[in-house]
Design a protein around this motif. Structure first.
Motif, PDB file in Angstrom:
ATOM      1  N   ARG A  19       0.822  -1.262   0.073  1.00 34.13           N
ATOM      2  CA  ARG A  19      -0.117  -0.004   0.142  1.00 34.13           C
ATOM      3  C   ARG A  19       0.857   1.331  -0.030  1.00 34.13           C
ATOM      4  O   ARG A  19       0.638   2.183  -0.687  1.00 34.13           O
ATOM      5  CB  ARG A  19      -0.854  -0.173   1.229  1.00 34.13           C
ATOM      6  N   ARG A  22       2.018   2.541  -3.481  1.00 31.37           N
ATOM      7  CA  ARG A  22       0.936   2.832  -4.469  1.00 31.37           C
ATOM      8  C   ARG A  22       1.119   4.271  -4.767  1.00 31.37           C
ATOM      9  O   ARG A  22       0.594   4.843  -5.799  1.00 31.37           O
ATOM     10  CB  ARG A  22      -0.352   2.294  -3.853  1.00 31.37           C
ATOM     11  N   SER A  23       1.592   5.129  -3.632  1.00 29.20           N
ATOM     12  CA  SER A  23       1.341   6.756  -4.054  1.00 29.20           C
ATOM     13  C   SER A  23       2.310   6.841  -5.141  1.00 29.20           C
ATOM     14  O   SER A  23       3.201   6.440  -5.270  1.00 29.20           O
ATOM     15  CB  SER A  23       1.560   7.427  -2.673  1.00 29.20           C
TER      16      SER A  23
ATOM     17  N   ASP B  30      -1.174   2.159   8.757  1.00 33.76           N
ATOM     18  CA  ASP B  30      -0.482   2.532   8.039  1.00 33.76           C
ATOM     19  C   ASP B  30       0.022   4.034   8.174  1.00 33.76           C
ATOM     20  O   ASP B  30       0.885   4.593   8.019  1.00 33.76           O
ATOM     21  CB  ASP B  30      -0.968   2.460   6.470  1.00 33.76           C
ATOM     22  N   ALA B  91      -7.007   2.003   5.009  1.00 33.86           N
ATOM     23  CA  ALA B  91      -6.070   0.829   4.652  1.00 33.86           C
ATOM     24  C   ALA B  91      -6.508  -0.675   5.491  1.00 33.86           C
ATOM     25  O   ALA B  91      -6.392  -1.561   5.003  1.00 33.86           O
ATOM     26  CB  ALA B  91      -4.835   1.237   5.459  1.00 33.86           C
ATOM     27  N   GLY B  94      -9.171  -2.788   2.730  1.00 35.87           N
ATOM     28  CA  GLY B  94      -8.868  -3.082   1.556  1.00 35.87           C
ATOM     29  C   GLY B  94      -9.280  -4.828   1.618  1.00 35.87           C
ATOM     30  O   GLY B  94      -9.212  -5.583   2.597  1.00 35.87           O
ATOM     31  N   ARG B  97      -6.916  -7.511   2.736  1.00 37.93           N
ATOM     32  CA  ARG B  97      -6.857  -7.623   4.312  1.00 37.93           C
ATOM     33  C   ARG B  97      -7.882  -8.198   4.943  1.00 37.93           C
ATOM     34  O   ARG B  97      -7.768  -8.587   6.194  1.00 37.93           O
ATOM     35  CB  ARG B  97      -6.386  -6.196   4.784  1.00 37.93           C
TER      36      ARG B  97
END
Lengths: 368, 177
Positions: A19, A22-23, B30, B91, B94, B97
Motif C-alpha cells: 500500500r 501505491r502513492s 499505515d 487501509a 482493503g 486484508r
C-alpha cells in the motif's frame, strides 16, 4: 491452525509495504523534500546550538516596524485576529505562557508536527500592516473545522530574549483556506502586533525575533503549547526606510547573508499579499495568476537554478498540485550571485529580492 | 550536497515501502507506520554519522523506528486523545486484508503492550534472538522472555498453539519489567 505467527506478520508487513508503494512518485518526492529540510534544520541547530529557521523552513521576512508600534490598530477593545479583542489576545498569549517583559523561554519544536492532528507546515507573512500565518494541519480524514477549533496561534516578538510584542488568534470558520481531506490549510490573519510598551511608545530600531507559537486546547479547556517555530529575524526599521515608496529597486540585498530573506519592493502588490518559503521553493500569489502560485524551485542544495544568462526558471502551481513551467510572461526572475539569491521583475521593475542565506561555495585555493 | 543527503534519498526512495511494512507491524496501521518511518529517518540522519552507507543506514532507521514506537513517538497521548474522532483507516478496508483470521490476529496484536508487541515483531518477523531483542530494546533477557511469553500466550488464543520451535527459548519469569 495452519497460519503461523511468522507468516501472518510477514503478510501484514507486505500488505502495508504494498500500500505504501501505491502513492505516486511526486508525492514521495515532496515528502522526501520535507524530511530533508527537517534534517537540515536539526543538523543546523545541533551545529550552531541555536534554533535558526533559515531557508529550509521559512523565509525570514522584513516585517515593517509599524507592525510593532501598534498605533491606532491596537486601540483597546478593537477586535483583532480570530475575532479576539486585544484583551482576549492578551489572555490567550498569557495562557500559552507568554508575557510581556518576561523572557521568552519556549524552545523551537524539536520535531515538526507530523502527527495525525497537526503540524506547523509553512508560514506565510503578509507584508504591509497585516501579519498573517497559514499553517498546514494533517487532519487525515477528520473534520477540519473540528480539528482546527482546537488550536490557537500566536506571533511573538522577542528582543534580547524578552517578549516585546505579540499577536494571537483563534481559527474562525472562514480561516480554512484549503482542505483536501488530508491536509487543511488554515490562514489566520492578525491585523496588528501588540507592542508591550504601549501603542505610543516608539519601537527601537534593531533586530527582533519573531516566533510562531501553536497551542492546543485540551478537553478541560486549558491551552498548552504544542509547537514553536522560529526565530525569524525581523528588522526594525524595515526596508521601507531605505526604499521610499515608489522606489522599486533598492540596491541593498535583504537579510544579512546568513538567513534566507525576502524583501518585497513593489508597492502595488503585483506579487500578491502572501509569500511562502519552503526548503525547496518560494512561492508568491500574484492576483493576475487567478489563484495559482508563482513558484521558484531551488536546487536540492538550496542554491538557485539559473541559465547562463542568469535567468531563473519560474513555475506555476495550485495548492497540492504539480508545478508547470510559467509561460504567461510578465514576471521574470534573475539570479543574483552574491549574496546568492534572485530578483523577481516585471516590466523592468524589481518586485521582490530574495537571498538564500547560503554560505558561498568555497573557492578552490592552494596553499602551496 | 552533504554526504548524508544522497544516502537518505536512496534509502527513502528504494526502501520506504519495506520500512513502512516493518513499522506497520509495530504501529498497527499505515498512517502511524508512515509517521514512524519519517521520524526514524529524521532521527537517524540528524546525527552526524560519517561514512554511512545505505545498508547500514537502514539498520539505523529500523532501530530508530523501534525506539520511536516504544517512545510513543511523542504524540501518542495527543493522538489517543483524539483518536475516537478519526474515521476508520482506509487501509483496513482493503479486500486483500479482509480475512477473518488476519483481522483477529491484528486485533490480538493491538491488544499487546508496546513492549510485548515490539518483542513479537523482533522475534517472529525480524527473527532476532532473545539477546538481540534485549539489546535492541534496552531491557534484560529475562524481561524479553517475559514479554514474549505473555504475548504468545495471548496470541495463542487466536492463533492456536504457537509451534514449539517458536517458544523453546521462552521462559516466563517473574519480576519487574
Amino acid at each position: 491452525m495452519s497460519t503461523t505467527l511468522q507468516d501472518t506478520l510477514k503478510t501484514l508487513a507486505d500488505g502495508a509495504a504494498a500500500r505504501a508503494g501505491r502513492s505516486d512518485d511526486e508525492a514521495h518526492r515532496a515528502t522526501l523534500d520535507g524530511l530533508l529540510g527537517t534534517v537540515r534544520r536539526r543538523r543546523a541547530v545541533r551545529h550552531t546550538g541555536t534554533a535558526v529557521a533559515g531557508a529550509s523552513l521559512v523565509a525570514a521576512l522584513a516585517v515593517g516596524g509599524s507592525q510593532l508600534t501598534g498605533g491606532p490598530r491596537t486601540r483597546p477593545g478593537a477586535t483583532g485576529p480570530g475575532g479576539l479583542s486585544q484583551a482576549q489576545q492578551l489572555a490567550l498569549v498569557n495562557s500559552l505562557g507568554i508575557e510581556c517583559g518576561k523572557p521568552f523561554t519556549l524552545k523551537m519544536t524539536d520535531q515538526p508536527f507530523r502527527g495525525p492532528i497537526a503540524t506547523v507546515d509553512a508560514a506565510r507573512f503578509t507584508r504591509g500592516t497585516d501579519y498573517a500565518v497559514a499553517v498546514g494541519y494533517y487532519i487525515n480524514g477528520l473534520d477540519a473545522a473540528t480539528v482546527l477549533a482546537r488550536y490557537d496561534m500566536a506571533a511573538v516578538m522577542v528582543r534580547g530574549g524578552t517578549v516585546v510584542g505579540f499577536a494571537a488568534g483563534r481559527p474562525l470558520p472562514g480561516s480554512l483556506e484549503a482542505d483536501d481531506g488530508t491536509v487543511a490549510i488554515l490562514r489566520l490573519r492578525m491585523p496588528s502586533l501588540m507592542n508591550c510598551s504601549g501603542p505610543d511608545t516608539p519601537t527601537p530600531d534593531g533586530l527582533y525575533e519573531m516566533y510562531n507559537v501553536e497551542g492546543s486546547i485540551d478537553d478541560a479547556g486549558a491551552t498548552q503549547v504544542t509547537g514553536v517555530v522560529g526565530p525569524l529575524e525581523v528588522a526594525v526599521p524595515d526596508w521601507a526606510t531605505y526604499a521610499p515608496q515608489g522606489d522599486a529597486t533598492p540596491d541593498v540585498a535583504p537579510g544579512d547573508g546568513t538567513n534566507a530573506s525576502l524583501r518585497i519592493t513593489d508597492p502595488s502588490d503585483a506579487l500578491g499579499m502572501n509569500s511562502t518559503g519552503g526548503g525547496t521553493y518560494l512561492l508568491f500569489t500574484p492576483p493576475e495568476l487567478d489563484g495559482k502560485n508563482l513558484v521558484v524551485r531551488f536546487n536540492a542544495d538550496g542554491s538557485v537554478p539559473h541559465d547562463a544568462d542568469g535567468t531563473v526558471p519560474l513555475w506555476t502551481s495550485s495548492l497540492g498540485g504539480p508545478s508547470d513551467v510559467y509561460t504567461a510572461g510578465g514576471f521574470t526572475a534573475t539570479w543574483v550571485p552574491s549574496p546568492e539569491g534572485f530578483k523577481i521583475m516585471k516590466a523592468g521593475a524589481t518586485l521582490a529580492w530574495y537571498t538564500t542565506g547560503r554560505a558561498p561555495a568555497p573557492t578552490a585555493t592552494s596553499t602551496r | 550536497m552533504a554526504s548524508w543527503q544522497p544516502v537518505m534519498e536512496q534509502l527513502f526512495l528504494n526502501r520506504r515501502a519495506a520500512l513502512i511494512g516493518y513499522a506497520a507491524l509495530l504501529a498497527g496501521n499505515d498512517h502511524d507506520a508512515e509517521d514512524l518511518v519519517h521520524e526514524a529517518l529524521v532521527r537517524t540522519f540528524s546525527r552526524a554519522r560519517p561514512g554511512l552507507v545505505p545498508e547500514a543506514a537502514e539498520a539505523y532507521v529500523r532501530r530508530a523506528i523501534l525506539s520511536a514506537y516504544l517512545d510513543g513517538y511523542r504524540k501518542r497521548k495527543r493522538w489517543i486523545s483524539v483518536r475516537h474522532l478519526l474515521v476508520p483507516s482506509a487501509a483496513s478496508d482493503g479486500p486483500e486484508r479482509v480475512t477473518a483470521q488476519r483481522l483477529e490476529i491484528e486485533t490480538a496484536l493491538a491488544g499487546l503492550s508496546p513492549r510485548e508487541r515490539a518483542c513479537v515483531v523482533l522475534r517472529y518477523y525480524e527473527d532476532k534472538t532473545t539477546r538481540e531483542i534485549a539489546e535492541a530494546i534496552g531491557i534484560s533477557d529475562g524481561a524479553v522472555k517475559k514479554y514474549l511469553g505473555n504475548a504468545v500466550r495471548r496470541l495463542s488464543v487466536v492463533l492456536g498453539p504457537v509451534p514449539e520451535r517458536h517458544i523453546e527459548a521462552i521462559t516466563v519469569v517473574k519480576g519487574r519489567d
